[in-house]
Structure formats: structure tokens, C-alpha cells
Design a protein around this motif. Structure first.
Motif, short mmCIF file in Angstrom:
data_model
loop_
_atom_site.label_atom_id
_atom_site.label_comp_id
_atom_site.label_asym_id
_atom_site.label_seq_id
_atom_site.Cartn_x
_atom_site.Cartn_y
_atom_site.Cartn_z
N TYR A 197 19.06 36.95 49.36
CA TYR A 197 18.71 37.17 50.77
C TYR A 197 17.63 38.25 50.87
O TYR A 197 16.72 38.16 51.69
CB TYR A 197 19.96 37.57 51.54
N ASP A 198 17.71 39.26 50.02
CA ASP A 198 16.72 40.35 50.06
C ASP A 198 15.32 39.85 49.71
O ASP A 198 14.34 40.28 50.32
CB ASP A 198 17.14 41.47 49.11
N THR A 199 15.22 38.97 48.72
CA THR A 199 13.90 38.46 48.35
C THR A 199 13.32 37.60 49.46
O THR A 199 12.11 37.60 49.70
CB THR A 199 13.95 37.65 47.05
#
Length: 222
Positions: A197-199
């Protein structure tokens, strides 16, 4: 009236003055930002994709007089040629499960699809935009397995978790609908990098200026 569905980052675009409005519908309440357009943040109250109240969202847009919708969606690419950073306007979609409907108590068979005229109009809003490809929706919130991505890649070009639900409900309400999909990652197993999700958030942030430019032109021209 034009309706826009997307992430809360769209609120930072240079838009006409908008005011927050809570709209009550038979399916629950929805919060929108209204003025010359209606802007609907998709992930209200930080809800994940499988918990979004799509029926309340689309019903609220209908109540406010929206007759055409452009949805912004983040997708994973199922094909090597659609690299992260690409902007795609899908021409069709696939989803076999989890699609909401307004016809729970009546026998009604609607023919879903994206609006051709909206697709053509959207294609001129930025030189990076490409028309084509099929969007396939999965339920989320997990990413697809490598085996699932391999299978989906045989029938579609991009994978997401929301647009097919929105398009189907818009069709049932007689609202024209098209989507602009930003490729924020390769689907699981397509590229060399692992996805999280962060990427995806980082990729969306990187492309936010272009997304804002596209949105601003849509508001002016559509």
C-alpha cells in the motif's frame, strides 16, 4: 451536472469553490463537495475498498442532479507494456462477484458499460492518456496472488477494486460514466518490485500534479 469520484487528494486541485454537503439516501449517508460540480471522495472515513457504500455514493450523486461521472482509479497493470505511470481510459470491464445493485427487489437486467462519448472527450485532456484495455475488478482489500494475476492477464489489462461497482450502479441510474485509471504499480508477479500500500501511495503522490491538471481540464471542458 458533472460528478467526479476519486481519492481525497483530488481536493487539492484548482477547482471551483466547493462546500461540504452530507446527503441522506435510502442506502445511507454520503459526504460530497458541491458547487458547479459534485466531488465525491471514494474512501470516506478511511474505508477499505470492500466496505465502500457504493449505493449511497451513487444515489447521492443522482439526488444532486449529476448526469455524467468521471471516476479516477488507481490500478495495477496486468501487462508489461502498461508501465507504472501510465494513464489509461478502459473501454470495458469485468467483474463476476461483489457488484452491488439497486435492483434487489425487482427483476431488471441492465446492460453495463462505459460511455463512448465521455471516453473520447476524456482522451483529449492530457497527452499521456491512452484509450483502451479492459479493467477487471477484484474485491480486495488484499492484492491478487501471482496465479490470479496470471489468469486475469489473459482476459484484462488492468486490475482495480472499485470502478466496476461504480460504473454498474451509474448505469442503473441512467448516469453516463467513464474512468481514468492511473497505473501505480505492476500487479503481483508482473514486475520485479514487491508491491505494498505504501508503494502505491508513493506512486500516486508522484503523479498527483498530472492528475490535478487532468481534473482541472475536465472541470473546464466537460
Amino acid at each position: 451536472m458533472l460528478g467526479i469520484i476519486g481519492g481525497t487528494s483530488l481536493l487539492f486541485a484548482d477547482l471551483p469553490p466547493l462546500k461540504e454537503e452530507v446527503v441522506a439516501t435510502p442506502y445511507g449517508k454520503a459526504t460530497l463537495h458541491t458547487g458547479d460540480i459534485c466531488l465525491l471522495p471514494r474512501h470516506q472515513n478511511c474505508l477499505p475498498p470492500h466496505r465502500i457504500n457504493h449505493r449511497a455514493h451513487l444515489a447521492a450523486l443522482k439526488i444532486l442532479g449529476v448526469d455524467r461521472i468521471v471516476a479516477f482509479g488507481s490500478v495495477g497493470s496486468l501487462k508489461v507494456e502498461y508501465q507504472p505511470g501510465s494513464v489509461l481510459i478502459p473501454k470495458d470491464f469485468i467483474s463476476w462477484s461483489g457488484i452491488p445493485t439497486f435492483h434487489d427487489t425487482t427483476i431488471t437486467h441492465a446492460t453495463p458499460g462505459f460511455d463512448h462519448d465521455l471516453i473520447i472527450a476524456l482522451s483529449t485532456t492530457h497527452p499521456d492518456i491512452r484509450i483502451g484495455g479492459t479493467y477487471v475488478q477484484t474485491s480486495g482489500p488484499r492484492f491478487e496472488t501471482v496465479a490470479e494475476v496470471h489468469a486475469l492477464g489473459k482476459i484484462a489489462d488492468m486490475v482495480g477494486m472499485t470502478v466496476a461497482s461504480e460504473a454498474t450502479l451509474a448505469n442503473e441510474l441512467g448516469i453516463r460514466f467513464a474512468a481514468i485509471c492511473t497505473v501505480d504499480n505492476y500487479a503481483n508477479g508482473i514486475g520485479d518490485e514487491s508491491i505494498s500500500y505504501d508503494t502505491i501511495l508513493a506512486a500516486a503522490k508522484e503523479g498527483s500534479r498530472r492528475t490535478s491538471h487532468i481534473l482541472e481540464k475536465i472541470v473546464r471542458e466537460l
